[in-house]
Write a protein that holds these residues in place. Structure first.
Motif, PDB file in Angstrom:
ATOM      1  N   VAL A   1       0.847  -1.193   0.000  1.00  0.00           N
ATOM      2  CA  VAL A   1       0.000   0.000   0.000  1.00  0.00           C
ATOM      3  C   VAL A   1       0.881   1.241   0.000  1.00  0.00           C
ATOM      4  N   THR A   2       0.311   2.341  -0.401  1.00  0.00           N
ATOM      5  CA  THR A   2       1.030   3.617  -0.402  1.00  0.00           C
ATOM      6  C   THR A   2       1.523   3.938   1.007  1.00  0.00           C
ATOM      7  N   ARG A   3       2.766   4.328   1.112  1.00  0.00           N
ATOM      8  CA  ARG A   3       3.339   4.662   2.413  1.00  0.00           C
ATOM      9  C   ARG A   3       2.603   5.872   3.000  1.00  0.00           C
ATOM     10  N   ALA A   4       2.134   5.746   4.229  1.00  0.00           N
ATOM     11  CA  ALA A   4       1.383   6.832   4.855  1.00  0.00           C
ATOM     12  C   ALA A   4       2.249   8.073   5.047  1.00  0.00           C
ATOM     13  N   ARG A   5       3.484   7.858   5.435  1.00  0.00           N
ATOM     14  CA  ARG A   5       4.407   8.988   5.604  1.00  0.00           C
ATOM     15  C   ARG A   5       5.834   8.492   5.439  1.00  0.00           C
TER      16      ARG A   5
ATOM     17  N   GLY B   1       4.892   0.021  15.044  1.00  0.00           N
ATOM     18  CA  GLY B   1       5.413   1.379  14.936  1.00  0.00           C
ATOM     19  C   GLY B   1       5.348   2.096  13.603  1.00  0.00           C
ATOM     20  N   PRO B   2       5.356   1.412  12.449  1.00  0.00           N
ATOM     21  CA  PRO B   2       5.300   2.184  11.207  1.00  0.00           C
ATOM     22  C   PRO B   2       3.990   2.955  11.103  1.00  0.00           C
ATOM     23  N   ALA B   3       4.031   4.117  10.423  1.00  0.00           N
ATOM     24  CA  ALA B   3       2.840   4.963  10.316  1.00  0.00           C
ATOM     25  C   ALA B   3       1.685   4.231   9.656  1.00  0.00           C
ATOM     26  N   THR B   4       1.996   3.343   8.710  1.00  0.00           N
ATOM     27  CA  THR B   4       0.936   2.584   8.044  1.00  0.00           C
ATOM     28  C   THR B   4       0.171   1.728   9.041  1.00  0.00           C
ATOM     29  N   GLY B   5       0.831   1.311  10.115  1.00  0.00           N
ATOM     30  CA  GLY B   5       0.153   0.525  11.138  1.00  0.00           C
ATOM     31  C   GLY B   5      -0.983   1.293  11.782  1.00  0.00           C
ATOM     32  N   PHE B   6      -0.769   2.591  12.014  1.00  0.00           N
ATOM     33  CA  PHE B   6      -1.844   3.403  12.584  1.00  0.00           C
ATOM     34  C   PHE B   6      -2.990   3.545  11.584  1.00  0.00           C
ATOM     35  N   ILE B   7      -2.662   3.676  10.300  1.00  0.00           N
ATOM     36  CA  ILE B   7      -3.699   3.779   9.270  1.00  0.00           C
ATOM     37  C   ILE B   7      -4.562   2.526   9.260  1.00  0.00           C
ATOM     38  N   VAL B   8      -3.937   1.359   9.323  1.00  0.00           N
ATOM     39  CA  VAL B   8      -4.686   0.095   9.314  1.00  0.00           C
ATOM     40  C   VAL B   8      -5.590   0.013  10.542  1.00  0.00           C
TER      41      VAL B   8
ATOM     42  N   LYS C   1      12.892   5.587  26.051  1.00  0.00           N
ATOM     43  CA  LYS C   1      12.518   6.655  26.984  1.00  0.00           C
ATOM     44  C   LYS C   1      11.174   7.294  26.666  1.00  0.00           C
ATOM     45  N   SER C   2      10.771   7.278  25.411  1.00  0.00           N
ATOM     46  CA  SER C   2       9.514   7.924  25.036  1.00  0.00           C
ATOM     47  C   SER C   2       8.876   7.166  23.882  1.00  0.00           C
ATOM     48  N   LEU C   3       7.623   7.469  23.616  1.00  0.00           N
ATOM     49  CA  LEU C   3       6.900   6.825  22.519  1.00  0.00           C
ATOM     50  C   LEU C   3       7.293   7.429  21.178  1.00  0.00           C
ATOM     51  N   SER C   4       7.193   6.627  20.141  1.00  0.00           N
ATOM     52  CA  SER C   4       7.376   7.120  18.779  1.00  0.00           C
ATOM     53  C   SER C   4       6.171   7.961  18.384  1.00  0.00           C
ATOM     54  N   LEU C   5       6.231   8.608  17.222  1.00  0.00           N
ATOM     55  CA  LEU C   5       5.090   9.384  16.744  1.00  0.00           C
ATOM     56  C   LEU C   5       3.868   8.492  16.580  1.00  0.00           C
ATOM     57  N   THR C   6       4.063   7.301  16.012  1.00  0.00           N
ATOM     58  CA  THR C   6       2.942   6.367  15.868  1.00  0.00           C
ATOM     59  C   THR C   6       2.428   5.937  17.232  1.00  0.00           C
ATOM     60  N   GLY C   7       3.345   5.691  18.159  1.00  0.00           N
ATOM     61  CA  GLY C   7       2.933   5.325  19.508  1.00  0.00           C
ATOM     62  C   GLY C   7       2.095   6.402  20.166  1.00  0.00           C
ATOM     63  N   LYS C   8       2.471   7.665  19.964  1.00  0.00           N
ATOM     64  CA  LYS C   8       1.710   8.776  20.536  1.00  0.00           C
ATOM     65  C   LYS C   8       0.315   8.860  19.909  1.00  0.00           C
ATOM     66  N   LEU C   9       0.226   8.578  18.612  1.00  0.00           N
ATOM     67  CA  LEU C   9      -1.089   8.579  17.956  1.00  0.00           C
ATOM     68  C   LEU C   9      -1.986   7.501  18.565  1.00  0.00           C
ATOM     69  N   PHE C  10      -1.437   6.307  18.751  1.00  0.00           N
ATOM     70  CA  PHE C  10      -2.211   5.231  19.382  1.00  0.00           C
ATOM     71  C   PHE C  10      -2.574   5.598  20.822  1.00  0.00           C
ATOM     72  N   TYR C  11      -1.635   6.193  21.533  1.00  0.00           N
ATOM     73  CA  TYR C  11      -1.848   6.516  22.941  1.00  0.00           C
ATOM     74  C   TYR C  11      -2.972   7.544  23.113  1.00  0.00           C
ATOM     75  N   HIS C  12      -2.949   8.592  22.304  1.00  0.00           N
ATOM     76  CA  HIS C  12      -3.918   9.680  22.471  1.00  0.00           C
ATOM     77  C   HIS C  12      -5.286   9.361  21.868  1.00  0.00           C
ATOM     78  N   THR C  13      -5.325   8.534  20.828  1.00  0.00           N
ATOM     79  CA  THR C  13      -6.624   8.169  20.247  1.00  0.00           C
ATOM     80  C   THR C  13      -7.248   6.978  20.948  1.00  0.00           C
ATOM     81  N   ASP C  14      -6.413   6.167  21.594  1.00  0.00           N
ATOM     82  CA  ASP C  14      -6.885   4.995  22.342  1.00  0.00           C
ATOM     83  C   ASP C  14      -7.700   4.045  21.457  1.00  0.00           C
ATOM     84  N   ILE C  15      -7.178   3.753  20.274  1.00  0.00           N
ATOM     85  CA  ILE C  15      -7.897   2.842  19.382  1.00  0.00           C
ATOM     86  C   ILE C  15      -7.303   1.437  19.383  1.00  0.00           C
TER      87      ILE C  15
END
Length: 235
Positions: A104-108, A154-161, A191-205
């Protein structure tokens, strides 16, 4: 409101981690006829994911794995086929189930400007929708339309899926108990979450949110699974 309801239901009925660490007999019964979607990513994400899969590979002929790979990621495809060949030679053709691979097209892209990300992300979402709605099976098993588990590390496409799966549940297209999303933060995030991790954390999906380091777990109040990349040695 539907999003809130799904979150409350998930918290009332959490996934039983004991099933993942149970003896082989019980674990195999839990995974019988399971259909996984596994999102691979560039860099170390794919090698980590395949390492985690190898340490506890469920030997079952009815298991199906659908791999989703971002466009331009030839290295992940190379590692994926090497992994499947290794599992076949280790366990035999009749003990590893089946798999298919979709690009699939790379999300980012790495270092892609954030203001251009919505365009590529939208293309990725459209392509993921068709993949999630398409059954990988023929014959009677074609009725098994939706994945049982979606795994990403962790890849951005994972959050899209995961987002697509969540939207299908919100609009009652897919059952709320299907497509359980497992997010496993990369071992490299100490030490901290990745950008994808933060998206999952804040959206709680995500149905299950795991990290691999104690400091990260304490900082964000999430579950620490410990190192999942290397198989633990029994003492």
């Amino acid at each position: 409101m539907r999003h809130v309801k799904l979150r409350r239901t998930r918290r009332r009925h959490p996934i039983n981690l004991g099933n993942l660490t149970a003896p082989d007999g019980l674990r195999l019964r839990c995974l019988r006829d399971a259909y996984f979607v596994i999102v691979l990513g560039s860099g170390g994400h794919t090698k980590e994911m395949l390492a985690m899969m190898e340490t506890n590979f469920p030997q079952m002929d009815t298991l199906h794995r659908r791999y989703i790979v971002s466009s331009g990621d030839a290295m992940s495809i190379k590692h994926l086929y090497a992994f499947e060949d290794k599992m076949r030679s280790t366990h035999g053709d009749n003990r590893i189930g089946t798999y298919d691979v979709h690009i699939v097209t790379r999300a980012r892209r790495i270092h892609q400007p954030l203001w251009t990300t919505p365009v590529t992300a939208l293309r990725s979402i459209i392509e993921v929708f068709s993949l999630i709605l398409e059954s990988p099976f023929d014959g009677p098993r074609r009725r098994q339309r939706y994945p049982d588990i979606i795994v990403t590390n962790g890849p951005a496409t994972g959050f899209i899926v995961a987002l697509v799966a969540h939207l299908l549940k919100i609009f009652h297209v897919a059952p709320s108990d299907s497509m359980q999303v497992f997010f496993i933060e990369s071992w490299a995030r100490i030490k901290s979450l990745s950008l994808t991790g933060k998206l999952f954390y804040h959206t709680d999906i995500a149905d299950m949110f795991l990290v691999q380091h104690r400091e990260v777990a304490e900082k964000y109040g999430v579950a620490n699974a410990g190192c999942m990349v290397v198989k633990r040695v029994a003492r």
